[in-house]
Design a protein around this motif. Structure first.
Motif, PDB file in Angstrom:
ATOM      1  N   GLU A   7      -6.016  19.420 -15.641  1.00 39.32           N
ATOM      2  CA  GLU A   7      -5.374  18.926 -14.423  1.00 39.32           C
ATOM      3  C   GLU A   7      -6.371  18.210 -13.508  1.00 39.32           C
ATOM      4  O   GLU A   7      -6.030  17.222 -12.866  1.00 39.32           O
ATOM      5  N   LEU A   8      -7.600  18.701 -13.447  1.00 34.58           N
ATOM      6  CA  LEU A   8      -8.595  18.061 -12.577  1.00 34.58           C
ATOM      7  C   LEU A   8      -8.930  16.656 -13.061  1.00 34.58           C
ATOM      8  O   LEU A   8      -9.088  15.739 -12.255  1.00 34.58           O
ATOM      9  N   ARG A   9      -9.018  16.473 -14.348  1.00 33.91           N
ATOM     10  CA  ARG A   9      -9.278  15.127 -14.886  1.00 33.91           C
ATOM     11  C   ARG A   9      -8.105  14.197 -14.544  1.00 33.91           C
ATOM     12  O   ARG A   9      -8.301  13.044 -14.175  1.00 33.91           O
ATOM     13  N   HIS A  10      -6.898  14.715 -14.641  1.00 33.31           N
ATOM     14  CA  HIS A  10      -5.717  13.935 -14.284  1.00 33.31           C
ATOM     15  C   HIS A  10      -5.733  13.589 -12.795  1.00 33.31           C
ATOM     16  O   HIS A  10      -5.423  12.466 -12.407  1.00 33.31           O
ATOM     17  N   GLU A  11      -6.091  14.556 -11.957  1.00 30.35           N
ATOM     18  CA  GLU A  11      -6.183  14.306 -10.515  1.00 30.35           C
ATOM     19  C   GLU A  11      -7.230  13.243 -10.205  1.00 30.35           C
ATOM     20  O   GLU A  11      -7.029  12.392  -9.346  1.00 30.35           O
ATOM     21  N   ALA A  12      -8.362  13.302 -10.899  1.00 32.51           N
ATOM     22  CA  ALA A  12      -9.420  12.303 -10.689  1.00 32.51           C
ATOM     23  C   ALA A  12      -8.916  10.914 -11.074  1.00 32.51           C
ATOM     24  O   ALA A  12      -9.121   9.943 -10.337  1.00 32.51           O
ATOM     25  N   ALA A  13      -8.239  10.817 -12.211  1.00 34.85           N
ATOM     26  CA  ALA A  13      -7.701   9.526 -12.645  1.00 34.85           C
ATOM     27  C   ALA A  13      -6.652   9.016 -11.657  1.00 34.85           C
ATOM     28  O   ALA A  13      -6.623   7.827 -11.319  1.00 34.85           O
ATOM     29  N   ALA A  14      -5.802   9.904 -11.170  1.00 35.29           N
ATOM     30  CA  ALA A  14      -4.778   9.506 -10.199  1.00 35.29           C
ATOM     31  C   ALA A  14      -5.412   9.042  -8.892  1.00 35.29           C
ATOM     32  O   ALA A  14      -4.943   8.082  -8.270  1.00 35.29           O
ATOM     33  N   SER A  15      -6.480   9.695  -8.485  1.00 35.24           N
ATOM     34  CA  SER A  15      -7.178   9.312  -7.261  1.00 35.24           C
ATOM     35  C   SER A  15      -7.760   7.903  -7.387  1.00 35.24           C
ATOM     36  O   SER A  15      -7.660   7.089  -6.466  1.00 35.24           O
ATOM     37  N   VAL A  16      -8.345   7.614  -8.534  1.00 35.77           N
ATOM     38  CA  VAL A  16      -8.907   6.277  -8.771  1.00 35.77           C
ATOM     39  C   VAL A  16      -7.791   5.244  -8.780  1.00 35.77           C
ATOM     40  O   VAL A  16      -7.908   4.173  -8.170  1.00 35.77           O
ATOM     41  N   TRP A  17      -6.679   5.545  -9.453  1.00 38.49           N
ATOM     42  CA  TRP A  17      -5.559   4.610  -9.497  1.00 38.49           C
ATOM     43  C   TRP A  17      -5.047   4.333  -8.089  1.00 38.49           C
ATOM     44  O   TRP A  17      -4.789   3.187  -7.733  1.00 38.49           O
ATOM     45  N   GLN A  18      -4.905   5.392  -7.280  1.00 37.91           N
ATOM     46  CA  GLN A  18      -4.409   5.205  -5.909  1.00 37.91           C
ATOM     47  C   GLN A  18      -5.355   4.343  -5.093  1.00 37.91           C
ATOM     48  O   GLN A  18      -4.909   3.481  -4.333  1.00 37.91           O
ATOM     49  N   ALA A  19      -6.640   4.568  -5.224  1.00 35.21           N
ATOM     50  CA  ALA A  19      -7.611   3.770  -4.472  1.00 35.21           C
ATOM     51  C   ALA A  19      -7.514   2.298  -4.870  1.00 35.21           C
ATOM     52  O   ALA A  19      -7.520   1.408  -4.007  1.00 35.21           O
ATOM     53  N   ARG A  20      -7.425   2.035  -6.154  1.00 38.03           N
ATOM     54  CA  ARG A  20      -7.316   0.643  -6.615  1.00 38.03           C
ATOM     55  C   ARG A  20      -6.019   0.003  -6.143  1.00 38.03           C
ATOM     56  O   ARG A  20      -6.003  -1.159  -5.720  1.00 38.03           O
ATOM     57  N   ALA A  21      -4.934   0.747  -6.202  1.00 40.89           N
ATOM     58  CA  ALA A  21      -3.646   0.226  -5.738  1.00 40.89           C
ATOM     59  C   ALA A  21      -3.690  -0.067  -4.239  1.00 40.89           C
ATOM     60  O   ALA A  21      -3.179  -1.091  -3.782  1.00 40.89           O
ATOM     61  N   ALA A  22      -4.310   0.827  -3.473  1.00 44.86           N
ATOM     62  CA  ALA A  22      -4.397   0.620  -2.019  1.00 44.86           C
ATOM     63  C   ALA A  22      -5.234  -0.611  -1.695  1.00 44.86           C
ATOM     64  O   ALA A  22      -4.862  -1.404  -0.825  1.00 44.86           O
ATOM     65  N   VAL A  23      -6.345  -0.800  -2.395  1.00 42.96           N
ATOM     66  CA  VAL A  23      -7.181  -1.979  -2.146  1.00 42.96           C
ATOM     67  C   VAL A  23      -6.407  -3.258  -2.488  1.00 42.96           C
ATOM     68  O   VAL A  23      -6.443  -4.233  -1.734  1.00 42.96           O
ATOM     69  N   ARG A  24      -5.678  -3.253  -3.611  1.00 40.00           N
ATOM     70  CA  ARG A  24      -4.846  -4.418  -3.966  1.00 40.00           C
ATOM     71  C   ARG A  24      -3.828  -4.702  -2.869  1.00 40.00           C
ATOM     72  O   ARG A  24      -3.629  -5.850  -2.461  1.00 40.00           O
ATOM     73  N   LYS A  25      -3.181  -3.653  -2.391  1.00 38.18           N
ATOM     74  CA  LYS A  25      -2.170  -3.825  -1.352  1.00 38.18           C
ATOM     75  C   LYS A  25      -2.804  -4.336  -0.051  1.00 38.18           C
ATOM     76  O   LYS A  25      -2.250  -5.222   0.600  1.00 38.18           O
TER      77      LYS A  25
END
Length: 171
Positions: free
Chosen positions: A119-137
């Motif tokens: 779950e922690l690896r999944h959370e880390a991946a989700a955190s990175v995805w969210q950061a990239r999505a926020a920067v794009r937005k």
């Protein structure tokens, strides 16, 4: 260090990591929501100004210079709409959360849970995805805002030109 102490230390590090990732995830979610709110506000402004600008252009007799500048302003505002619309459009790219789960079967999810999915690896991946999505937005909000402001400035200049060139000469 005995085995029990090592296990406790590892568990403690895992809890700290989980808390850190949860904080990052919450921050990412807040940024995504903030981007969507900013884009929605700017879209509302564009949606108000665009029909007014079009009405003024079609229903009034403006000097040629004012028409040229006003058309540029309306065009800039019109171009800002799809840029800002892209901010609030849901992203269905990547391998995260609901996008990943939508491609899976209930058995896949169940087996993952039973087999000790990290779950922690999944959370880390989700955190990175969210950061990239926020920067794009945020980048799209920047471009949309720049276009919108440029359009507003053009319309203001067109108004000034119309006032200064009306019959009678000056303000």
């Amino acid at each position: 260090m005995n085995r029990l102490a090592r296990q406790r230390a590892a568990h403690s590090r895992r809890q700290q990591a989980a808390a850190h990732l949860e904080k990052k995830r919450a921050t990412g979610e807040a940024h995504l929501a903030r981007c969507d709110q900013k884009a929605s506000t700017l879209l509302g402004q564009a949606g108000t100004v665009l029909p007014i600008g079009l009405a003024v252009l079609t229903l009034t007799d403006l000097p040629r210079a004012a028409v040229i500048v006003a058309v540029c302003g309306v065009a800039l505002v019109a171009v800002s709409v799809p840029v800002l619309g892209a901010v609030i459009q849901p992203s269905l790219r990547g391998d995260h959360d609901i996008v990943r789960d939508a491609r899976r079967t209930p058995d896949d999810v169940w087996n993952e849970a039973l087999n000790g999915h990290d779950e922690l690896r999944h959370e880390a991946a989700a955190s990175v995805w969210q950061a990239r999505a926020a920067v794009r937005k945020y980048r799209r909000v920047q471009v949309g805002l720049t276009l919108l402001v440029a359009g507003f400035v053009c319309m203001a200049i067109a108004t000034i030109i119309s006032i200064l060139t009306r019959p009678g000469g000056t303000v």
